[in-house]
Design an enzyme around this catalytic site. Structure first.
Site, PDB file in Angstrom:
ATOM      1  N   GLN A 125      -9.471  17.133   9.084  1.00 29.44           N
ATOM      2  CA  GLN A 125      -8.357  17.428   8.179  1.00 29.44           C
ATOM      3  C   GLN A 125      -8.882  18.234   7.004  1.00 29.44           C
ATOM      4  OE1 GLN A 125      -7.811  16.261   4.991  1.00 29.44           O
ATOM      5  NE2 GLN A 125      -9.482  14.792   4.828  1.00 29.44           N
ATOM      6  N   SER A 128      -7.630  18.453   0.869  1.00 24.62           N
ATOM      7  CA  SER A 128      -8.056  18.516  -0.536  1.00 24.62           C
ATOM      8  C   SER A 128      -8.767  19.809  -0.873  1.00 24.62           C
ATOM      9  CB  SER A 128      -8.996  17.344  -0.838  1.00 24.62           C
ATOM     10  OG  SER A 128      -8.333  16.134  -0.668  1.00 24.62           O
ATOM     11  N   SER A 160     -12.791  15.455   6.075  1.00 24.87           N
ATOM     12  CA  SER A 160     -13.374  14.429   6.939  1.00 24.87           C
ATOM     13  C   SER A 160     -13.655  14.975   8.334  1.00 24.87           C
ATOM     14  CB  SER A 160     -12.435  13.228   7.055  1.00 24.87           C
ATOM     15  OG  SER A 160     -12.228  12.673   5.788  1.00 24.87           O
ATOM     16  N   GLU A 244      -0.672   8.524   7.491  1.00 22.94           N
ATOM     17  CA  GLU A 244      -2.041   8.246   7.069  1.00 22.94           C
ATOM     18  C   GLU A 244      -2.121   6.913   6.336  1.00 22.94           C
ATOM     19  OE1 GLU A 244      -3.644  11.037   4.272  1.00 22.94           O
ATOM     20  OE2 GLU A 244      -5.703  10.615   4.881  1.00 22.94           O
ATOM     21  N   ASN A 362      -5.204   4.713  -4.822  1.00 17.58           N
ATOM     22  CA  ASN A 362      -4.369   3.527  -5.020  1.00 17.58           C
ATOM     23  C   ASN A 362      -3.572   3.594  -6.321  1.00 17.58           C
ATOM     24  OD1 ASN A 362      -5.328   2.693  -2.617  1.00 17.58           O
ATOM     25  ND2 ASN A 362      -6.136   0.728  -3.323  1.00 17.58           N
ATOM     26  N   GLU A 363      -4.082   4.344  -7.294  1.00 16.49           N
ATOM     27  CA  GLU A 363      -3.316   4.513  -8.531  1.00 16.49           C
ATOM     28  C   GLU A 363      -2.007   5.252  -8.227  1.00 16.49           C
ATOM     29  OE1 GLU A 363      -6.582   4.953  -8.253  1.00 16.49           O
ATOM     30  OE2 GLU A 363      -7.219   3.296  -9.537  1.00 16.49           O
TER      31      GLU A 363
END
Lengths: 381, 347
Positions: A125, A128, A160, A244, A362-363
């Site tokens: 993928q 980013s 990744s 995802e 997670n934020e």
């Protein structure tokens, strides 16, 4: 309400269990984040594919079994319980393939999916960029129109599997003049060995090149490798991020298996007087069960026509925190042996540490939960 | 496989929710805490009218069940509304009497079940391995006491007593919970291994239904807090727009959402491990929700005059009733299959 499987599902489970029992390698494969391990895992994918276990939920014409979500979850349970290898095809199968089923042409599906299912083509993928992580809409790498296709330029990072993979998928800015940052983006697939692509592997915390930087200098991509309409990349990509964070990346089967192994480790090495550690083992067992049951409830909703929306953010925060707690407990049980880099819990622990970062931090997930599920007002991050 | 409540099950929960929503529950709870059980008992009688208690009893005793899933969904609503009184204990007494009848000891069931199912009477009880304190014996028509070894097992013998009351009323951290040690003596109703086995089952149901109450309580605390942080402003903005506040509430929702399916599974299987997991998770989630609700309400949340206090004060006692976290974790470990073969670890 019930948790009973039909005889058909039970038979499917028995078939999967029998095949895995016979075929799962006796000796663990080398880490898939190494050249040698990548090759070994690719061979394992071919073996899975030959028996049509590599993508069980896909239609048969692409090498799957047309399994419904219940059977897929059952397969995953059996897969991880059997101690089978990690899936090197995971990026393609869980991120790109669902997008292709929703947005690609029949020709694209026929061209891309069979070689993905067999492990012949492994996908990385490429979302980013150095300046675009959680704020993915700010990405800057470009796709410029050219005769018969597009030219990609810019830089991707944290890609990744890209160190050893064959092809990649990602979104690119195709209309720099678009009114809003998430408009004017196009979703493309490209060859990691095409002229103009430079792959620089990045070692993660344990030094293994689990991801890479991609430098793109006018890389040609034919029109046939655009997914959906040009300019619609954001909408298409968002349907993949739900996958995802949600079900496909972390099936409950792997946590049930890991919790089972942790409980066995507690029996072998645990100190009955250390109730603090025992309590953490209990929490890991309960957490795996909670995640399993939460998933079954979601699957029931999904099977009845519901959608997996912002709930996938609940899923993501849960499994990423759970994964770390489980592995930390295992390391604490191992005592001095926990430090050994070759120990069976070492690499999974390193991997778990990335959970709260990737697939949307997670934020950001907590913001999504608060705003979309609890209805709290938007505010400054 | 269908792991969601059916339409009928959801409808039953909705019926209870709407009944409780219209019942001025906070006033009944404040009266209960002040020793006036009248409004609470009237509410209980209306709840029983929906068939709530009958869900724990078989048809042979004019019951509707046993239907543990429906009962658990109902107790989520009791928890959400913050209902006071020995509801869990009454349901557990129904289970105890029903189980005893199933083991051939029918007399106590025939004598006590009719009044309990209609809601005319509440019951309270103490069981081996549980708290020594009976809840609200002054409001309950019957106070049962099972004497025997803990934890109960079918091979052991125990005695079921109808206690003459309790020694003295002790205060709880939640003023709407009255506690007391059942007085010795009274009437011996049954004895033998059947009593042990029935007590064991009753304790499991009590734990399940307490977990259900915890879940509902946590949901109520979250809902009230979400409403509050949307309207309370500081620094010129609703505090619910601040990330620190959002994240705390996101975690509260997370805890509750992952406790819910554990509760459902526990109601389906009634296995020791599942029930312990549900109680552990729902109890911790409710208590954490209470801590978050208190913090985000600020000082006004730390007063007894705000109705929020009625829920806040229940969270800790309910988390600890019928098996606190430590007990539940021990039961989870005990319930694991005894495999020791180390299988391979993969990423």
């Amino acid at each position: 309400m019930d948790l009973d499987h039909s005889p058909g599902v039970a038979a499917f489970r028995a078939e999967a269990r029998a095949w895995l029992h016979e075929h799962v390698p006796d000796v663990p494969l080398p880490s898939l984040e190494t050249q040698e391990g990548f090759a070994a895992h690719r061979e394992w994918e071919a073996q899975l594919h030959a028996a049509r276990w590599s993508a069980v939920s896909w239609p048969e014409e692409y090498g799957g079994r047309g399994a419904d979500i219940e059977r897929w979850l059952v397969f995953e349970e059996e897969y991880w319980a059997a101690g089978a290898p990690g899936r090197v095809s995971q990026n393609g199968i869980s991120l790109l393939a669902p997008t292709l089923f929703d947005h690609a042409t029949p020709g694209q599906r026929a061209r891309v999916l069979p070689s993905m299912a067999s492990g012949e083509v492994i996908w990385a993928q490429a979302w980013s960029e150095p300046e675009s992580g959680s704020d993915l809409a700010s990405l800057r790498s470009r796709a410029e129109r050219t005769e018969g296709g597009w030219l990609l330029s810019g830089q991707k990072t944290w890609s990744s599997r890209a160190a050893f993979a064959d092809r990649a998928f990602g979104i690119f800015r195709s209309d720099p003049g678009a009114a809003k940052p998430h408009q004017g983006l196009t979703y493309l697939m490209f060859d990691l060995r095409a002229p103009g692509v430079t792959v620089r592997p990045i070692g993660r915390l344990d030094g293994k090149p689990a991801f890479a930087e991609l430098f793109l200098d006018r890389v040609f991509v034919p029109d046939e490798d655009v997914i959906g309409e040009p300019g619609q990349g954001w909408r298409i990509a968002m349907s993949a991020t739900g996958n995802e964070r949600g079900l496909t990346l972390r099936s409950p089967g792997r946590f049930l298996a890991a919790a089972g192994r942790l409980a066995a480790l507690w029996r072998e090495q645990g100190d009955p007087a250390d109730t603090a550690l025992r309590d953490r083992v209990a929490d890991a067992v309960v957490g795996a069960r909670a995640y399993e049951l939460f998933t079954w409830a979601g699957a029931t909703r999904f099977a009845a026509g519901g959608e997996i929306g912002a709930e996938s953010s609940l899923n993501k925060v849960f499994w990423s925190q759970y994964d770390i707690a489980l592995h930390e407990t295992a390391l604490d049980l191992l005592g001095p042996d926990a430090e050994l880099a070759q120990g069976p819990w070492a690499e999974p622990w390193v991997f778990s540490l990335a959970g709260p970062i990737y697939a949307g931090t997670n934020e950001i997930q907590r913001d999504i939960i608060a705003e979309r599920l609890l209805g709290l007002p938007k505010g400054r991050r | 496989m269908r792991f969601l409540p059916t339409g009928e099950q959801s409808e039953f929960a909705r019926t209870l929710r709407s009944l409780l929503g219209a019942a001025q529950v906070p006033a009944t709870v404040r009266a209960w805490a002040a020793g006036d059980h009248g409004p609470g008992l009237a509410l209980w009688s209306r709840l029983a009218g929906t068939g709530l208690c009958a869900l724990a009893a078989p048809e042979a005793y004019e019951g509707l069940g046993p239907l543990p899933v429906e009962l658990a969904l109902g107790f989520v609503e009791l928890g959400r509304a913050g209902v006071a009184g020995p509801a869990v204990e009454t349901a557990a007494a129904v289970v105890l009497l029903r189980e005893l009848a199933g083991h051939g000891e029918e007399a106590p069931a025939k004598r006590f079940l009719p009044g309990l199912l209609t809601g005319d009477t509440l019951a309270t009880l103490t069981l081996p391995g549980g708290s020594p304190y009976a809840l609200d014996a002054d409001a309950a028509g019957y106070c049962f006491r099972v004497a025997g070894a803990a934890p109960a097992s079918a091979s052991e013998s125990a005695e079921l007593w109808l206690a003459p009351g309790w020694e003295e009323r002790l205060g709880s951290l939640d003023p709407a919970r009255g506690l007391g040690v059942p007085a010795a003596g009274g009437e011996l109703l049954a004895a033998g291994p059947a009593v042990s086995a029935a007590a064991d089952t009753a304790a499991r149901w009590a734990r399940l239904l307490t977990a259900a109450q915890c879940l509902g309580l946590g949901e109520a605390l979250l809902a009230r807090t979400v409403e509050y942080v949307k309207q309370r402003t500081q620094f010129g903005a609703p505090i619910g727009s601040f990330q620190a506040v959002k994240h705390r509430l996101a975690d509260t929702l997370l805890d509750l959402e992952f406790a819910r399916p554990l509760l459902w599974a526990a109601a389906l299987s009634l296995s020791d491990g599942d029930v312990a997991a549900a109680k552990l998770t729902a109890g911790e989630a409710a208590y954490a929700a209470a801590c978050t609700a208190l913090q985000l309400h600020g000082a006004v949340g730390y007063t007894e005059e705000l109705d929020l206090s009625l829920w806040l004060r229940k969270a800790r006692p309910l988390r600890d009733a019928w098996g606190g976290p430590s007990q539940c974790r021990a039961d989870v470990i005990r319930s694991l299959p005894q495999t020791t073969a180390t299988r391979r670890v993969t990423t």
